[in-house]
Design a protein around this motif. Structure first.
Motif, PDB file in Angstrom:
ATOM      1  N   THR A 240    -104.617 -39.575 -25.324  1.00  0.00           N
ATOM      2  CA  THR A 240    -104.406 -39.919 -26.731  1.00  0.00           C
ATOM      3  C   THR A 240    -103.193 -39.144 -27.217  1.00  0.00           C
ATOM      4  O   THR A 240    -102.689 -38.243 -26.527  1.00  0.00           O
ATOM      5  CB  THR A 240    -105.617 -39.501 -27.582  1.00  0.00           C
ATOM      6  N   GLN A 241    -102.736 -39.465 -28.411  1.00  0.00           N
ATOM      7  CA  GLN A 241    -101.630 -38.700 -28.992  1.00  0.00           C
ATOM      8  C   GLN A 241    -102.035 -37.235 -29.134  1.00  0.00           C
ATOM      9  O   GLN A 241    -101.252 -36.341 -28.823  1.00  0.00           O
ATOM     10  CB  GLN A 241    -101.235 -39.287 -30.338  1.00  0.00           C
ATOM     11  N   GLU A 242    -103.255 -37.006 -29.579  1.00  0.00           N
ATOM     12  CA  GLU A 242    -103.733 -35.632 -29.736  1.00  0.00           C
ATOM     13  C   GLU A 242    -103.805 -34.914 -28.388  1.00  0.00           C
ATOM     14  O   GLU A 242    -103.426 -33.743 -28.274  1.00  0.00           O
ATOM     15  CB  GLU A 242    -105.103 -35.638 -30.404  1.00  0.00           C
TER      16      GLU A 242
ATOM     17  N   ASN B 235     -96.898 -38.509 -32.622  1.00  0.00           N
ATOM     18  CA  ASN B 235     -97.039 -39.760 -33.362  1.00  0.00           C
ATOM     19  C   ASN B 235     -95.690 -40.306 -33.794  1.00  0.00           C
ATOM     20  O   ASN B 235     -95.432 -41.504 -33.683  1.00  0.00           O
ATOM     21  CB  ASN B 235     -97.940 -39.558 -34.586  1.00  0.00           C
ATOM     22  N   GLU B 236     -94.810 -39.440 -34.269  1.00  0.00           N
ATOM     23  CA  GLU B 236     -93.490 -39.895 -34.718  1.00  0.00           C
ATOM     24  C   GLU B 236     -92.633 -40.367 -33.552  1.00  0.00           C
ATOM     25  O   GLU B 236     -91.845 -41.304 -33.703  1.00  0.00           O
ATOM     26  CB  GLU B 236     -92.795 -38.789 -35.510  1.00  0.00           C
TER      27      GLU B 236
ATOM     28  N   ARG C 261     -96.010 -44.681 -25.186  1.00  0.00           N
ATOM     29  CA  ARG C 261     -97.090 -45.443 -25.833  1.00  0.00           C
ATOM     30  C   ARG C 261     -97.636 -46.555 -24.942  1.00  0.00           C
ATOM     31  O   ARG C 261     -98.852 -46.738 -24.832  1.00  0.00           O
ATOM     32  CB  ARG C 261     -96.552 -46.027 -27.139  1.00  0.00           C
TER      33      ARG C 261
ATOM     34  N   ARG D 132     -99.684 -33.115 -33.185  1.00  0.00           N
ATOM     35  CA  ARG D 132     -99.981 -34.535 -33.025  1.00  0.00           C
ATOM     36  C   ARG D 132     -98.989 -35.363 -33.826  1.00  0.00           C
ATOM     37  O   ARG D 132     -98.582 -36.446 -33.413  1.00  0.00           O
ATOM     38  CB  ARG D 132    -101.413 -34.847 -33.476  1.00  0.00           C
ATOM     39  N   ARG D 133     -98.552 -34.845 -34.961  1.00  0.00           N
ATOM     40  CA  ARG D 133     -97.576 -35.545 -35.791  1.00  0.00           C
ATOM     41  C   ARG D 133     -96.273 -35.764 -35.029  1.00  0.00           C
ATOM     42  O   ARG D 133     -95.670 -36.837 -35.107  1.00  0.00           O
ATOM     43  CB  ARG D 133     -97.323 -34.773 -37.073  1.00  0.00           C
TER      44      ARG D 133
ATOM     45  N   SER E  43     -94.154 -43.734 -32.386  1.00  0.00           N
ATOM     46  CA  SER E  43     -93.907 -44.737 -33.435  1.00  0.00           C
ATOM     47  C   SER E  43     -92.422 -45.049 -33.556  1.00  0.00           C
ATOM     48  O   SER E  43     -92.020 -45.834 -34.419  1.00  0.00           O
ATOM     49  CB  SER E  43     -94.438 -44.243 -34.780  1.00  0.00           C
TER      50      SER E  43
END
Length: 103
Positions: free
Chosen positions: A29-31, A45-46, A19, A41-42, A49
């Motif tokens: 980007t995350q995507e 993201n996890e 990140r 992407r999830r 995060s």
């Protein structure tokens, strides 16, 4: 071999490295990272995060993409996992008496 994790600040989570350093440097980007790694992407993201650990599979994907090693990514995750468990059960671990070696 005994590894001692320093008390104080927690070790860097692999997601923080992604990140804060690697994704911005690569303008991802995350995507975008998810697409390049072949994951959702999830999932990314996890990880970024810090809600998900880096698995062996993800370590291979990240290593291949960022030209590192799976051991690098798993080492970061192991440091985080050991620190968290040590913090959570420090008093329980202190109750365990070490095995005395005979002379």
């Amino acid at each position: 071999m005994i590894v001692e994790i320093k008390k104080g600040l927690p070790p860097t989570h692999p997601g923080e490295l992604l990140r804060e350093e690697l994704m911005p440097a690569a303008r991802l980007t995350q995507e975008g990272l998810a697409g390049r790694l072949g994951v959702s992407r999830r999932t990314i993201n996890e990880i970024v995060s810090e809600k998900r650990s880096v698995s062996a599979d993800m370590a291979h994907r990240l290593a291949r993409f960022f030209d590192t090693t799976p051991e690098f990514w798993l080492g970061l995750q192991l440091d985080v996992d050991l620190w968290k468990s040590g913090q959570a059960a420090e008093r329980e671990y202190a109750k365990i008496k070490p095995l005395k070696k005979s002379a």
